[in-house]
Write a protein that holds these residues in place. Structure first.
Motif, mmCIF file in Angstrom:
data_model
loop_
_atom_site.group_PDB
_atom_site.id
_atom_site.type_symbol
_atom_site.label_atom_id
_atom_site.label_comp_id
_atom_site.label_asym_id
_atom_site.label_seq_id
_atom_site.Cartn_x
_atom_site.Cartn_y
_atom_site.Cartn_z
ATOM 1 N N GLU A 53 0.823 -1.047 0.021
ATOM 2 C CA GLU A 53 -0.141 -0.042 0.088
ATOM 3 C C GLU A 53 0.789 1.303 0.017
ATOM 4 O O GLU A 53 0.536 2.306 -0.610
ATOM 5 C CB GLU A 53 -1.034 -0.040 1.295
ATOM 6 C CG GLU A 53 -1.786 -1.265 1.140
ATOM 7 C CD GLU A 53 -1.425 -2.267 1.829
ATOM 8 O OE1 GLU A 53 -0.357 -2.555 2.423
ATOM 9 O OE2 GLU A 53 -2.407 -3.245 2.262
ATOM 10 N N ARG B 132 2.116 -0.441 -13.015
ATOM 11 C CA ARG B 132 0.850 0.530 -12.834
ATOM 12 C C ARG B 132 0.240 1.342 -13.877
ATOM 13 O O ARG B 132 -0.803 1.326 -13.955
ATOM 14 C CB ARG B 132 1.528 1.344 -11.706
ATOM 15 C CG ARG B 132 0.396 2.341 -10.998
ATOM 16 C CD ARG B 132 -0.550 1.690 -10.091
ATOM 17 N NE ARG B 132 -1.625 2.730 -9.418
ATOM 18 C CZ ARG B 132 -2.499 2.043 -8.940
ATOM 19 N NH1 ARG B 132 -3.108 0.746 -9.126
ATOM 20 N NH2 ARG B 132 -3.650 2.880 -8.498
ATOM 21 N N TRP C 180 -2.257 -3.933 -7.090
ATOM 22 C CA TRP C 180 -2.306 -2.625 -7.679
ATOM 23 C C TRP C 180 -1.576 -2.590 -9.464
ATOM 24 O O TRP C 180 -1.856 -1.772 -9.925
ATOM 25 C CB TRP C 180 -1.881 -1.814 -6.962
ATOM 26 C CG TRP C 180 -2.723 -1.592 -5.469
ATOM 27 C CD1 TRP C 180 -3.708 -0.745 -5.372
ATOM 28 C CD2 TRP C 180 -2.592 -2.248 -4.137
ATOM 29 N NE1 TRP C 180 -4.032 -0.922 -4.182
ATOM 30 C CE2 TRP C 180 -3.714 -1.879 -3.385
ATOM 31 C CE3 TRP C 180 -1.641 -3.057 -3.799
ATOM 32 C CZ2 TRP C 180 -3.811 -2.064 -2.128
ATOM 33 C CZ3 TRP C 180 -1.587 -3.752 -2.530
ATOM 34 C CH2 TRP C 180 -2.740 -2.919 -1.791
#
Ligand code: SF4
Lengths: 241, 482
Positions: A185, A220, B460
């Motif tokens: 995270e 990403r 992610w």
């Protein structure tokens, strides 16, 4: 001039085209290039996670293999793996013999873009790439090896390309090896600042000297469906349209 | 408010990332402090020389710490100060309590001091019914809120203006206003009465000069000047690493510290205190007590790598520059000292057992080392601590067995070309089940459980796949003989 390639594990397995591009650029520059197939990993994952005993094994193996070579230099398309080689001597604090062997190998080892500019004195590789390019300073290349201007000089000389400076180019992308999966995270929160700047720059390709940062940034970008592509500097410098 | 602990760093960080108010408060930290620092260091020509000089002064001091400490104590005593030695936080608290008891003092003002935070002095005083008043605005705010500092220089950096305004309504009873001027004036009005009645002032110390016994304290609000001069008694808590040999050394640190920390050329106030007042009619305290505290510092001194931790002048620059700190703020570290320097000194101060997540809470980017005015190699220290944890030098047998196993396996297989190549082949086979269009997307459920790092990565980010032909294969077929 004879170059012994140090192709890192990520390049070998995940993006071999980077290794190929490295060979092409070096050969075009007139270097004789060799590759010792016995090489595997420099041990950086172990070193950075605290496993020094394991890291020492990798370091010794690396040193032994590259000592056998009569090449003038060891060149690697990675800032952080080159930096690891420069750290080898720290692993042998109590072993004078290995420490000096490590130092001798480290002195011959260069990151690819720094080698082109500082040793070969080449700032223009005759490359051509149509699109907008921007540069991300990978942390170890920047802060351990002091590579800052070299890649920019090389990229600015690429034909047909427009170079734009990335805002906060020298801020970490959040990869950090096992950090990226230990604290995903936080890693991604840091990464998203980088991504936002890349998008703002309007670049078609974000270029770096490390496959690891490119994997983080590219992963990403791909997830978010961005048009910007991660590219290694060797790929750009080898490109001829 | 419940205080977070370092043991649960991962959970703290996750909560911090979800806290939009906090993220908002931290948003400008890097830019504001970064730019101010840049502008301030541009005003000195020889910045790099200064850093070198500062570090060599610190190294020299630490190499002969016993001598300089004794000199400092002797000279401070000659000037009228009283010296106390504290082995740890408990002893330091006990000394303070004893001094207060002897003087029957209950009205205490305090100025901002990380050393007093480190030993939880306020809590110790409160236990005996004494409520010390923090007089630094930021410290006062967090004292009102019942919180702990989240930054070593700007303790209330985690709070938004709106939150502070609400706090003043609730605790001070003023009408709601987020005009900084109104809030500051209110605080001043209240604190002034506290100063007037204070019997003892407690402060920290930035530097202690061995050759004169002088202490130097830096600040911007003037409250430290008052804390150390109005009350009859001044107690200063000083970590043993704060000593410097010569008075002229201060010049170097005065150029470095404000520029690095707040981007100022100089702090607004610099209080140099050498013992007590000389004549009864002079202003200033009649008694000055300096507590020299070890609290884990001599342990750091013992090892050549960890020794540099003691060179820290607590400027806070490494926090401002740290990409991790910028995202999660200080409380997530669950310790008095957050950020990069916190991640290296907390485990050394309180033991690695409950703080072993901290050295791993870094991407090792090195931004901290680049800004540190005393050139502390924080990444080197982080790696040193990681090695202590991973190799079980300290009380960390609980370090994840699965990780140890994985690294053992990796070091066996990846140092043997045949196994390494086999690994590549196996990965190519396995990825067939998860890869699509040459990449691996979100992996959840069973697979993520089977390979947690893959799950953590792909939550992610897309993951790349192993190429159909590795570089070594391409080398053999296409490159070697060309
Ligand atoms: S480690 Fe360096 S940058 Fe960080 S607070 Fe200490 S002196 Fe400042």
């Amino acid at each position: 001039m004879k170059i012994s390639l140090f192709i890192t594990c990520l390049v070998d397995q995940l993006c071999p085209q980077v290794g190929k591009a490295t060979v092409e650029v070096l050969r075009r520059a007139g270097c004789e290039v060799v590759f010792d197939e016995r090489q595997t990993c420099c041990g950086q994952p172990a070193f950075n996670t605290g496993y020094r005993t394991e890291a020492r094994k990798f370091a010794k193996r690396f040193i032994e293999i590259f000592e056998e070579s009569d090449a003038d230099f060891i060149v690697s398309p990675s800032g952080s793996c080159t930096a690891m080689v420069k750290h080898f001597d720290e692993l042998f604090a109590e072993d004078e013999n290995w420490r000096s062997r490590a130092a001798r190998i480290a002195a011959k080892t260069y990151e690819f873009s720094a080698f082109l500019v500082n040793v070969l004195k080449i700032e223009d590789t005759n490359a051509s790439f149509s699109g907008k390019l921007t540069w991300h300073d990978a942390c170890h290349g920047l802060r351990d090896l002091n590579v800052r201007d070299e890649p920019r000089k090389l990229l600015k000389n690429v034909r047909n390309a427009e170079f734009v400076e990335l805002k906060n180019a020298d801020v970490c992308c959040g990869f950090g090896g096992t950090f990226a999966v230990k604290y995903p995270e936080i890693s991604v929160a840091i990464l998203d600042n980088k991504i936002a700047e890349i998008e703002k720059s309007g670049a078609d390709a974000v270029v770096a000297c490390d496959a690891s940062c490119l994997m983080q940034i590219g992963g990403r970008l791909s997830r978010l469906g961005s048009k910007a592509k991660p590219m290694h500097i060797a790929e750009i410098l080898a490109a001829q349209e | 408010m419940e205080h977070l602990t370092a043991e649960t760093f991962d959970q703290n960080a996750r909560a911090a990332l979800a806290d939009t108010q906090l993220r908002g408060a931290l948003k400008n930290l890097a830019v504001t402090f970064g730019e101010r620092r840049q502008a301030a260091i541009a005003t000195v020509e020889n910045w790099e020389d200064l850093r070198e000089r500062a570090r060599s002064i610190k190294d020299e001091t630490l190499a002969h710490l016993d001598k300089y400490l004794t000199d400092f104590a002797d000279n401070a005593e000659k000037a009228g100060a009283q010296i106390h030695w504290a082995r740890d936080g408990r002893e330091a608290c006990a000394i303070v309590l004893e001094l207060l008891k002897e003087r029957d003092a209950t009205k205490i003002v305090k100025s901002k001091s990380m050393a007093t935070e480190e030993i939880h002095l306020n809590a110790a005083l409160e236990k005996t019914g004494i409520d010390p008043v923090e007089t630094d605005l930021g410290e006062w705010i967090i004292q009102l809120a019942g919180e702990t500092p989240s930054h070593i220089v700007v303790p209330a950096i985690h709070k938004t203006k709106g939150q502070i305004a609400d706090l003043f309504v609730e605790k001070v009873g003023i009408e709601k206003s987020d005009d900084v001027d109104v809030l500051t004036k209110t605080a001043r009005r209240i604190l002034r009465t506290r100063f007037a009645e204070a019997e003892v002032g407690i402060s920290g110390v930035n530097f202690g000069v061995a050759e004169t016994g002088t202490i130097l304290i830096l600040e911007n609000e003037g409250n430290i000047r008052l804390t150390t001069s109005l009350p009859k008694t001044h107690i200063a808590l000083m970590g043993i690493e704060k000593v410097v040999p010569r008075f002229t050394d201060l010049d170097v640190f005065l150029k470095l510290l404000p520029r690095s920390g707040t981007g100022q050329r100089l702090t607004t106030y610099q209080s140099l205190i050498t013992g007590t007042k000389r004549n009864a009619t002079d202003e200033g305290p009649a008694e000055v007590h300096i507590i020299l505290m070890d609290n884990g510092r001599s342990r750091m001194l013992a090892h050549p790598t960890t020794r540099q931790s003691l060179a820290c002048i607590r400027c806070g620059a490494c926090l401002n520059a740290c990409p991790v700190y910028q995202q999660i703020g200080g409380h997530a570290y669950g310790s008095v000292y957050p950020g990069p320097i916190g991640a290296v000194i907390t485990p050394q101060l309180v033991g690695i057992g409950k703080t072993k997540q901290l050295p791993f809470a870094s991407s090792l980017c090195g931004a901290c080392r680049e800004v540190c005015p005393v050139k502390i190699d924080i990444p080197e220290l982080l790696l040193h601590l990681r090695a202590e944890i991973a190799e079980g030098v300290t009380e960390t047998s609980t370090h994840k067995f699965s990780e140890k196993l994985a690294f053992g396996f990796y070091s066996f297989a990846w140092s043997r070309p045949e196994f390494y190549k086999l690994g590549t082949k196996i990965s190519r086979l396995l990825q067939k089940f998860v890869a699509k269009d040459g990449k691996i997307g979100k992996t959840s459920g069973f697979l993520a459980k089977l390979a947690p790092p893959l799950g953590a990565w792909t939550a992610w980010r897309d993951a790349p796949t192993v190429a159909p032909k590795s570089f070594r294969e391409i080398w053999k077929s296409d490159l070697e003989n060309k």
